[in-house]
Write a protein that holds these residues in place. Structure first.
Motif, PDB file in Angstrom:
ATOM      1  N   LEU A   1       0.780  -1.149   0.049  1.00 24.92           N
ATOM      2  CA  LEU A   1      -0.144  -0.036   0.035  1.00 24.92           C
ATOM      3  C   LEU A   1       1.011   1.157   0.006  1.00 24.92           C
ATOM      4  O   LEU A   1       0.448   2.444  -0.603  1.00 24.92           O
ATOM      5  CB  LEU A   1      -0.892  -0.132   0.977  1.00 24.92           C
ATOM      6  N   GLN A   2       2.011   1.075   0.668  1.00 25.00           N
ATOM      7  CA  GLN A   2       2.888   2.435   0.513  1.00 25.00           C
ATOM      8  C   GLN A   2       3.756   2.432  -0.533  1.00 25.00           C
ATOM      9  O   GLN A   2       4.117   3.358  -1.260  1.00 25.00           O
ATOM     10  CB  GLN A   2       3.695   2.183   1.749  1.00 25.00           C
ATOM     11  N   GLY A   3       3.874   1.273  -1.478  1.00 23.37           N
ATOM     12  CA  GLY A   3       4.851   1.331  -2.645  1.00 23.37           C
ATOM     13  C   GLY A   3       5.858   0.779  -2.145  1.00 23.37           C
ATOM     14  O   GLY A   3       6.505   0.808  -1.267  1.00 23.37           O
ATOM     15  N   VAL A   4       6.592  -0.154  -3.069  1.00 25.81           N
ATOM     16  CA  VAL A   4       7.937  -1.115  -2.884  1.00 25.81           C
ATOM     17  C   VAL A   4       8.644  -0.346  -3.812  1.00 25.81           C
ATOM     18  O   VAL A   4       8.853   0.365  -4.880  1.00 25.81           O
ATOM     19  CB  VAL A   4       7.485  -2.308  -3.397  1.00 25.81           C
TER      20      VAL A   4
ATOM     21  N   TRP B   1      -5.146   6.022   8.942  1.00 25.87           N
ATOM     22  CA  TRP B   1      -3.535   6.182   8.432  1.00 25.87           C
ATOM     23  C   TRP B   1      -3.384   6.291   7.044  1.00 25.87           C
ATOM     24  O   TRP B   1      -2.872   6.983   6.368  1.00 25.87           O
ATOM     25  CB  TRP B   1      -2.834   5.195   9.134  1.00 25.87           C
ATOM     26  N   LEU B   2      -4.208   5.360   6.325  1.00 28.28           N
ATOM     27  CA  LEU B   2      -4.206   5.218   4.844  1.00 28.28           C
ATOM     28  C   LEU B   2      -4.920   6.468   4.351  1.00 28.28           C
ATOM     29  O   LEU B   2      -4.223   7.005   3.303  1.00 28.28           O
ATOM     30  CB  LEU B   2      -4.807   3.843   4.503  1.00 28.28           C
TER      31      LEU B   2
ATOM     32  N   VAL C   1      -8.674  -4.150   0.335  1.00 25.91           N
ATOM     33  CA  VAL C   1      -7.700  -3.883  -0.024  1.00 25.91           C
ATOM     34  C   VAL C   1      -7.311  -3.660  -1.620  1.00 25.91           C
ATOM     35  O   VAL C   1      -6.879  -2.902  -2.295  1.00 25.91           O
ATOM     36  CB  VAL C   1      -6.334  -4.659   0.367  1.00 25.91           C
ATOM     37  N   GLY C   2      -7.748  -4.819  -2.261  1.00 23.39           N
ATOM     38  CA  GLY C   2      -7.653  -4.659  -3.710  1.00 23.39           C
ATOM     39  C   GLY C   2      -8.473  -3.867  -4.416  1.00 23.39           C
ATOM     40  O   GLY C   2      -8.062  -3.355  -5.451  1.00 23.39           O
TER      41      GLY C   2
ATOM     42  N   PHE D   1      -4.061  -0.619  -9.809  1.00 24.22           N
ATOM     43  CA  PHE D   1      -2.498  -1.141  -9.143  1.00 24.22           C
ATOM     44  C   PHE D   1      -2.533  -2.517  -8.472  1.00 24.22           C
ATOM     45  O   PHE D   1      -3.391  -3.002  -7.751  1.00 24.22           O
ATOM     46  CB  PHE D   1      -2.228   0.080  -8.376  1.00 24.22           C
ATOM     47  N   ILE D   2      -1.521  -3.215  -8.905  1.00 24.76           N
ATOM     48  CA  ILE D   2      -1.070  -4.414  -8.239  1.00 24.76           C
ATOM     49  C   ILE D   2       0.036  -4.388  -7.299  1.00 24.76           C
ATOM     50  O   ILE D   2       0.115  -4.873  -6.201  1.00 24.76           O
ATOM     51  CB  ILE D   2      -0.889  -5.731  -9.129  1.00 24.76           C
ATOM     52  N   LEU D   3       1.082  -3.728  -7.718  1.00 27.77           N
ATOM     53  CA  LEU D   3       2.352  -3.578  -6.986  1.00 27.77           C
ATOM     54  C   LEU D   3       2.896  -2.189  -7.247  1.00 27.77           C
ATOM     55  O   LEU D   3       3.729  -2.035  -8.422  1.00 27.77           O
ATOM     56  CB  LEU D   3       3.310  -4.631  -7.386  1.00 27.77           C
ATOM     57  N   PRO D   4       2.508  -1.007  -6.507  1.00 31.42           N
ATOM     58  CA  PRO D   4       3.252   0.327  -7.191  1.00 31.42           C
ATOM     59  C   PRO D   4       4.676   0.427  -6.576  1.00 31.42           C
ATOM     60  O   PRO D   4       4.863  -0.448  -5.693  1.00 31.42           O
ATOM     61  CB  PRO D   4       2.382   1.198  -6.196  1.00 31.42           C
ATOM     62  N   SER D   5       5.526   1.450  -7.287  1.00 31.97           N
ATOM     63  CA  SER D   5       6.796   1.573  -7.088  1.00 31.97           C
ATOM     64  C   SER D   5       6.756   2.991  -6.291  1.00 31.97           C
ATOM     65  O   SER D   5       6.485   3.948  -6.743  1.00 31.97           O
ATOM     66  CB  SER D   5       7.540   1.689  -8.364  1.00 31.97           C
ATOM     67  N   SER D   6       7.649   2.722  -5.367  1.00 28.67           N
ATOM     68  CA  SER D   6       7.734   4.148  -4.369  1.00 28.67           C
ATOM     69  C   SER D   6       8.585   4.985  -4.903  1.00 28.67           C
ATOM     70  O   SER D   6       8.915   6.096  -4.615  1.00 28.67           O
ATOM     71  CB  SER D   6       8.132   3.792  -2.920  1.00 28.67           C
ATOM     72  N   ILE D   7       9.724   4.523  -5.675  1.00 30.67           N
ATOM     73  CA  ILE D   7      11.097   5.257  -6.158  1.00 30.67           C
ATOM     74  C   ILE D   7      10.817   5.575  -7.610  1.00 30.67           C
ATOM     75  O   ILE D   7      11.694   6.496  -8.396  1.00 30.67           O
ATOM     76  CB  ILE D   7      12.453   4.628  -5.732  1.00 30.67           C
ATOM     77  N   GLN D   8      10.005   4.806  -8.526  1.00 30.18           N
ATOM     78  CA  GLN D   8       9.947   4.912 -10.038  1.00 30.18           C
ATOM     79  C   GLN D   8       8.564   4.716 -10.136  1.00 30.18           C
ATOM     80  O   GLN D   8       8.185   3.570 -10.535  1.00 30.18           O
ATOM     81  CB  GLN D   8      10.836   4.053 -10.759  1.00 30.18           C
TER      82      GLN D   8
END
Length: 386
Positions: free
Chosen positions: A147-150, A230-231, A314-315, A321-328
């Motif tokens: 949820l925060q991004g990987v 929090w979310l 959650v879904g 989105f399935i797996l967001p990226s926090s740095i890109q």
């Protein structure tokens, strides 16, 4: 016309997003109470016989229940290859911890009753606790990080990269929000395990399960609300800002993603999805009340309803989105750009339509055959019991 073209790629992608959710929820509803019973074992059973009663409520079914987990991993591998590659790389140590715990569990089942010594059996009981509590906690921690991004990147060859120190990145996964999500997960599954023990046992084991399960249910209810707040106000969401062709190629870099705003904006765009968190809270609350009141069958069903609502929320909140990226952010994986080919998804769907009803029918038959309570007299007189 080629058979695989009967269903368009965009529809197949949504179908497999739904089926992935079905498999994950199926795992939580079935193996979830196995994990919950394991996490409760040292506390609901004070004597060897009481612990054997608790163990034998899940002993005949845990292997079949765990198949849902295997099916979920297989579905990710075949239907969403980039998701499999990125998530298993980024959560490597977490996955290893889960697998180690899940390997420890069957060893404990098989070896616990091979000797009569107290130290021997007590050690394996704590191994069953680890095999239940560790996966239940880590699954929630993983969801909190998603949820925060990987922190991953994709290069021009779509190879996933995780810049930075490996162990520092692992420690960063244990951040406050992820740990809160982990508490939601483990408390919810402990409530579910307690509901199962209430249905399958009697006497002291049942009474302790009701008492501990009702506390776990209250913890799950409160922490789920805290995680939602929090979310809404502390975690940035993700939004696709470019036009994404639903039938386009599986290349995440074709889309433009903005990291900002709130995940909960999805509820203004699709108000109907609010039913998921409502069902989650309602199911957990009513299951907790059922545990306190001593109700059996309805409590387990309500516990299942709560788990269904929590996971669905959650879904539905994250879609597409399935797996967001926090740095890109532009490398984030979505339903529209991270799937296998149309033909692969179609063939998998045909196989699923044929075999899923058989699996469900067989599972229902097994539970029907094994219906009834597990008693102390039964486990002491049966030489084949755990």
């Amino acid at each position: 016309m080629i058979l695989s073209e009967l269903i368009s790629l965009d529809v197949l992608r949504v179908i497999w997003w739904l089926l992935l959710g079905v498999l994950l929820i199926g795992f939580a509803l079935t193996d979830g109470f196995d994990l919950g019973v394991g996490a409760l074992l040292p506390f609901v059973g004070k004597t060897d016989t009481e612990r054997r009663v608790a163990i034998n409520t899940v002993g005949p079914v845990w292997e079949g229940n765990q198949v849902w987990f295997i099916l979920g991993g297989g579905a990710i591998f075949a239907a969403w290859p980039p998701l499999y590659a990125v998530s298993f790389s980024g959560f490597y140590l977490a996955m290893f911890a889960i697998l180690a715990a899940l390997i420890l569990r069957p060893v404990a089942f098989k070896y616990r009753s091979k000797r009569d010594g107290h130290a021997w059996r007590n050690g394996w009981d704590w191994a069953l606790f680890v095999g239940g509590a560790v996966p239940a906690l880590i699954f929630g921690v993983a969801v909190g990080n998603v949820l925060q991004g990987v922190p991953f990147q994709l290069n021009d060859m779509l190879m996933p990269l995780y810049p930075g120190n490996f162990f520092i990145k692992f420690i960063s996964l244990l951040n406050p929000f992820a740990l809160l999500a982990g508490v939601v997960s483990i408390s919810m599954l402990m409530m579910h395990g307690a509901a199962w023990l209430t249905l399958k046992t009697e006497g002291p084991v049942q009474l302790r399960a009701r008492a501990i399960g009702s506390v776990a249910g209250m913890v799950a209810f409160v922490t789920y609300i805290l995680a939602g707040v929090w979310l809404a106000f502390g975690i940035k969401g993700y939004t696709i800002t470019s036009v994404v062709p639903d039938n386009g190629p599986s290349n995440p870099l074709f889309s433009t993603v903005e990291h900002g705003g709130s995940w909960l904006s999805a509820y203004s765009d699709r108000p109907w999805i609010a039913i998921a968190p409502i069902l989650g809270l309602l199911g957990i609350a009513l299951a907790t009340m059922g545990l306190r009141a001593g109700r059996e069958g309805s409590t387990l069903l309500l516990s299942k309803l709560g788990i269904f609502g929590v996971i669905s929320s959650v879904g539905l909140t994250m879609f597409p989105f399935i797996l967001p990226s926090s740095i890109q952010p532009d490398a984030s994986l979505t339903v529209w750009d991270a799937s296998s080919s149309q033909q692969t998804l179609f063939v998998m769907l045909v196989v699923t339509v044929i075999f899923m009803p058989l699996i469900l029918a067989y599972t229902a038959w097994v539970y029907k055959v094994l219906w009834g309570k597990v008693t102390a007299e039964e486990v002491e007189s049966d030489s084949h019991s755990y």
